[in-house]
Design an enzyme around this catalytic site. Structure first.
Site, PDB file in Angstrom:
ATOM      1  N   LYS A   1      -8.090   1.688  -0.778  1.00  0.00           N
ATOM      2  CA  LYS A   1      -8.816   1.762   0.621  1.00  0.00           C
ATOM      3  C   LYS A   1      -9.315   3.245   1.059  1.00  0.00           C
ATOM      4  O   LYS A   1      -8.496   3.877   0.702  1.00  0.00           O
ATOM      5  CB  LYS A   1      -7.990   1.125   1.822  1.00  0.00           C
ATOM      6  CG  LYS A   1      -8.763   0.921   3.061  1.00  0.00           C
ATOM      7  CD  LYS A   1      -8.037   0.134   3.947  1.00  0.00           C
ATOM      8  CE  LYS A   1      -8.467  -0.243   5.236  1.00  0.00           C
ATOM      9  NZ  LYS A   1      -8.395   0.934   6.222  1.00  0.00           N
TER      10      LYS A   1
ATOM     11  N   GLN B   1       0.820  -1.359  -0.071  1.00  0.00           N
ATOM     12  CA  GLN B   1       0.121  -0.027  -0.095  1.00  0.00           C
ATOM     13  C   GLN B   1       0.898   1.327   0.083  1.00  0.00           C
ATOM     14  O   GLN B   1       1.721   1.405   0.722  1.00  0.00           O
ATOM     15  CB  GLN B   1      -1.046   0.051   0.996  1.00  0.00           C
ATOM     16  CG  GLN B   1      -2.088   1.103   1.096  1.00  0.00           C
ATOM     17  CD  GLN B   1      -2.745   1.189   2.383  1.00  0.00           C
ATOM     18  OE1 GLN B   1      -2.490   1.697   3.378  1.00  0.00           O
ATOM     19  NE2 GLN B   1      -4.144   1.040   2.227  1.00  0.00           N
TER      20      GLN B   1
ATOM     21  N   CYS C   1      -6.060   6.998   5.456  1.00  0.00           N
ATOM     22  CA  CYS C   1      -5.644   7.417   6.721  1.00  0.00           C
ATOM     23  C   CYS C   1      -5.952   8.696   7.297  1.00  0.00           C
ATOM     24  O   CYS C   1      -5.883   9.769   6.736  1.00  0.00           O
ATOM     25  CB  CYS C   1      -4.157   7.393   6.566  1.00  0.00           C
ATOM     26  SG  CYS C   1      -3.319   7.468   8.037  1.00  0.00           S
TER      27      CYS C   1
ATOM     28  N   GLY D   1      -8.786  -5.082  10.974  1.00  0.00           N
ATOM     29  CA  GLY D   1      -7.715  -4.172  11.443  1.00  0.00           C
ATOM     30  C   GLY D   1      -7.207  -4.428  12.947  1.00  0.00           C
ATOM     31  O   GLY D   1      -6.948  -5.586  13.141  1.00  0.00           O
TER      32      GLY D   1
END
Length: 329
Positions: A141, A72, A102, A228
């Site tokens: 993502k 990623q 993020c 996660g």
């Protein structure tokens, strides 16, 4: 069967999320052993890769037993993302993933991660830059949007699919929520049921039990689940979910012996990858999670944190087994 480009995954695959300072090779190896179907590296700065930063380069370490494995990357500059995709391709992962989710301030402030949610046109350009720079499947993502007033995941999903991505993972929170509040999977269901969406849609957020995983699968119709925080210190969650989905029965929770074995394996692989002292320093963040629920572990915690050689750790594991065996996990 779920397909991401030419990658074949089982029906309703379970994915290990890319987590900074967590999803390194030793942790991934443990999760793979306990049932993860697809895993990702820690997220890697495109600028760091181009500068040849040691930390960024180290994150490119992948191993054949991890496959399928994705790397990623994140960044806010098209040229840097394009160049980093080409660098990533040289280590031959199975796919490249782009982080548009993020929420951490230092990433967002650079116009990367969830910061890109404010500018869908930029998100599209960055994605196109990566897709056009690699022959590998590209996935993304992301989150629902910047905040509850600007949820734009419907537009994001359709436009990113048009760029040629092969799958989309949606963390069912906004950036403003960070990791607080409840993940709202109804948005994931809506995207999955959009007749224009043909790529696999994976759900992420609050997958902390087999019951929740079952409920998300039944209620929201996603193609798979990414886990996660639920896997930190608990790699058994993957096989537990698989068993529950298949049989409707829960596996017994890992015993103290199981947990101590996981700590030993994780530590040995960490030392093998980083060296003895740095590998065991890296382990410090994991002990609490492995021994969560064992009330008397606190008495040994400080000594685990002080262990800087494997021989010291082995002695502590033996002592912990002797002292805590009679206690319920």
């Amino acid at each position: 069967m779920v397909k991401i480009g030419n990658i074949e995954l089982p029906e309703f695959p379970l994915l290990l999320a890319p987590m900074e300072d967590v999803s390194d090779p030793p942790f991934r190896k443990l999760c793979k052993m306990h049932g993860a179907d697809l895993m990702y590296s820690e997220f890697i700065s495109s600028e760091g890769l181009i500068r040849d930063a040691i930390k960024s380069r180290k994150k490119l370490d992948i191993f054949d037993y991890e496959r399928p494995i994705g790397i990623q990357i994140f960044g806010g500059d098209e040229e840097a993302m394009s160049m980093s995709a080409r660098i990533v391709e040289t280590v031959q992962p199975d796919l490249v993933d782009i982080n548009f989710g993020c929420p951490v301030k230092k990433v967002v402030c650079k116009g990367a991660g969830a910061g890109v949610l404010k500018d869908i046109d930029l998100m599209v350009r960055l994605t196109k830059a990566v897709v056009s720079s690699t022959h590998l499947p590209v996935t993304v993502k992301t989150r629902l949007g910047w905040d509850t007033e600007s949820i734009n995941i419907d537009e994001v999903a359709e436009r990113l699919q048009e760029t040629g991505i092969k799958a989309l993972t949606i963390h069912a929170r906004t950036r403003s929520q960070m990791y607080k509040g409840e993940a709202d999977w109804q948005h994931i269901s809506r995207i999955k049921n959009n007749p224009n969406i043909e790529i696999p849609i994976f759900g992420n957020g609050d997958v902390a039990s087999v019951e929740k995983a079952w409920m998300y699968k039944q209620k929201y119709n996603c193609d798979g689940i990414m886990i996660g925080r639920g896997a930190i210190g608990y790699p058994w969650i993957f096989n537990e979910i698989k068993h529950f989905l298949k049989t409707g029965e829960k596996l017994a929770q890992p015993s103290l012996e199981d947990r101590l074995l996981a700590v030993r394996q994780h530590a040995e692989w960490s030392v093998e990858w980083k060296g003895e002292r740095p590998g065991l320093v890296e382990m410090r963040q994991h002990y609490n999670n492995y021994f969560k629920g064992i009330s008397h572990f606190k008495a040994l915690k400080s000594r685990f944190l002080q262990a800087l050689t494997l021989s010291e750790l082995y002695e502590l594991i033996k002592e912990a087994k002797d002292q805590l065996t009679e206690l319920e996990v």
